[in-house]
Structure formats: C-alpha cells, structure tokens
Write a protein that holds these residues in place. Structure first.
Motif, PDB file in Angstrom:
ATOM      1  N   LEU A   1     -19.410 -38.889  -9.605  1.00  0.00           N
ATOM      2  CA  LEU A   1     -18.361 -38.511  -8.659  1.00  0.00           C
ATOM      3  C   LEU A   1     -17.602 -39.724  -8.143  1.00  0.00           C
ATOM      4  O   LEU A   1     -16.388 -39.657  -7.926  1.00  0.00           O
TER       5      LEU A   1
ATOM      6  N   ARG B   1     -22.789 -35.749  -6.814  1.00  0.00           N
ATOM      7  CA  ARG B   1     -22.787 -35.349  -8.216  1.00  0.00           C
ATOM      8  C   ARG B   1     -22.694 -36.624  -9.045  1.00  0.00           C
ATOM      9  O   ARG B   1     -21.851 -37.481  -8.761  1.00  0.00           O
TER      10      ARG B   1
ATOM     11  N   ASN C   1     -17.829 -31.315  -5.931  1.00  0.00           N
ATOM     12  CA  ASN C   1     -18.862 -31.050  -6.922  1.00  0.00           C
ATOM     13  C   ASN C   1     -18.445 -29.862  -7.790  1.00  0.00           C
ATOM     14  O   ASN C   1     -18.529 -29.910  -9.028  1.00  0.00           O
TER      15      ASN C   1
ATOM     16  N   GLU D   1     -19.211 -30.585  -1.405  1.00  0.00           N
ATOM     17  CA  GLU D   1     -19.558 -29.380  -2.173  1.00  0.00           C
ATOM     18  C   GLU D   1     -18.383 -28.912  -3.018  1.00  0.00           C
ATOM     19  O   GLU D   1     -18.548 -28.515  -4.178  1.00  0.00           O
TER      20      GLU D   1
END
Length: 253
Positions: free
Chosen positions: A236, A233, A175, A172
């Motif tokens: 990533l 994402r 991201n 998270e």
C-alpha cells in the motif's frame, strides 16, 4: 515490591530520560524513594505508566493523558475499555496492542498480577515518547510542524478518537480499492490520495501538492512509515506514493 528507574525503563522499553521527564511534569511521580533519595516505582506506578504509554501510542499529547488519568470518575477498567475500543479500530498494526489490553483487563478481573515484563511486552523495543522527540528534531523548525503542534494542543479526547476513526476508515477503503485491482493512476486511487492530502490539511497543516509528494516518497523510503501503510495491505505504501504523484500531476495540468 518496588523497582528502580533503570529497571522500569527496561521493562517498558522507554528511556530513563523519559521517566525523569514524566516525573518532572507530574505525570508519573514514583511512589517511593530509597534511603539515598533514588526513585523507586511501585506496582501502582507501573499500572499508570502502562496507561500513559498506551495513550501516547494512540497519539494523545501528554497534557491530555494527564487529564484522562486524573479523572476522579474513571476507574482502571474504564481506561482499559476505552483503549480497547480505540486500539481495535486501528487494523493489523495495532492488533497485538489490542490483545494486550484484553489480557490486562482479564488479569485485573481475575485478580492476576501481571509481571512487569508482561505489562509492557506489547510495546516491543519502541519508546512512544522517542518518536515525538524525533519529530521535533526532524521538523521542529518548519512552519508545518509549528502549525501541527498548535492544532494538536487544542484537540480533545473526542477529536483524537474521530481522527483515528477517519484514518481507519480510509485504510479500509484503500485496501478494498487495491483488492479490486485499481491502478495508482486510476481516478479512484487519485481521489483517495487527494482525500489523504485533505486529511492532513484538516488536522495538521496546509499540505500543498509538492509537499504531499515529498511525504509520499518518505512513506516508501522510511521503513517505519512504510510498515504503517503496508500493515493496512502489503504494497500500500508504494501504491499510495504513486497515486499521490498521479494526483499532483492531475491538479497541475
């Protein structure tokens, strides 16, 4: 109704060899035998196999799965609730699995019998056990693999839950870092790459910077690793690879 080992392998997307192994170690013994002595799996056996595969997908070793499933104080809905909590913590990649757990919970609550195909459709064409076997074939002779296996054998259910939560939290934050436009060579991205390396060191094996760069290349070249990171994402995996390279260079200077 009962099912042959071949039918169950097709339902669940696993190999017959995997089912034979589960039987041999006492993890999943078929409830019936044909007159010829062949394995026949009941609906209760399919329920247990579904639980086994969920826990395997979440990274639990087989001996830990056996302890969880054989807990006399746990009922089937308790297992489903625990799995739901774990699955929903694993962002986009596992949302389909979380929905399947909810579906199973609702079906049990309403007294609806799921078909064998419905029980296992969440796994698609993946056999969680196959990836464990592949890891052993690919890295089994290395000191890092031996150390990883040694550590994992001692982890409890709570250890695995904590590790998964750390991965979800890291994903998270990475991201958010990308959403803010941070470049891979930026300090924040390099710090996240270093945290990634330290996580490997803490949970699995010592991961020096050279080895970490090799892992970064694999995250881009191996479609399965790439998919894992890119579901956090898009892009990533490559961003992380580049941040790993920049972080290694920073520590070499």
């Amino acid at each position: 109704m009962s099912y042959s080992v071949g039918q169950v392998a097709d339902f669940a997307g696993v190999t017959v060899r995997t089912l034979h192994h589960y039987d041999a170690i006492g993890l999943l013994a078929p409830g019936e035998r044909s007159h010829a002595g062949h394995r026949r799996y009941t609906d209760a056996d399919l329920d247990r196999l579904q639980q086994i595969l969920f826990y395997r997908e979440l990274g639990f070793p087989l001996d830990e799965v056996a302890v969880l499933l054989d807990d006399p104080d746990a009922d089937p809905r308790a297992h489903l609730r625990r799995q739901h909590e774990l699955l929903t913590a694993r962002i986009e990649k596992l949302r389909k699995m979380a929905a399947a757990v909810e579906h199973a919970m609702e079906a049990r609550k309403m007294g609806i019998d799921l078909t064998p195909e419905e029980r296992f459709e969440v796994f698609g064409d993946k056999d969680p056990e196959r990836y464990a076997e592949e890891a052993e074939q690919r890295w089994g002779g290395t000191a890092a693999y031996a150390e990883s296996q040694r550590r994992a054998a001692g982890y409890t259910k709570e250890d695995w839950k904590r590790m998964q939560a750390e991965v979800a939290d890291w994903g998270e934050r990475y991201n958010a870092l990308m959403a803010a436009g941070e470049q891979p060579a930026g300090e924040a991205a390099m710090n996240m790459a270093e945290e990634h390396r330290q996580h490997i060191c803490a949970w699995f094996y010592e991961c020096p910077y050279e080895m970490h760069q090799g892992l970064g290349e694999m995250y881009v070249s191996d479609e399965r690793f790439k998919a894992f990171y890119d579901t956090m994402r898009p892009g990533l995996a490559k961003h992380l690879r580049d941040a790993i390279v920049a972080n290694a260079a920073r520590h070499a200077s």
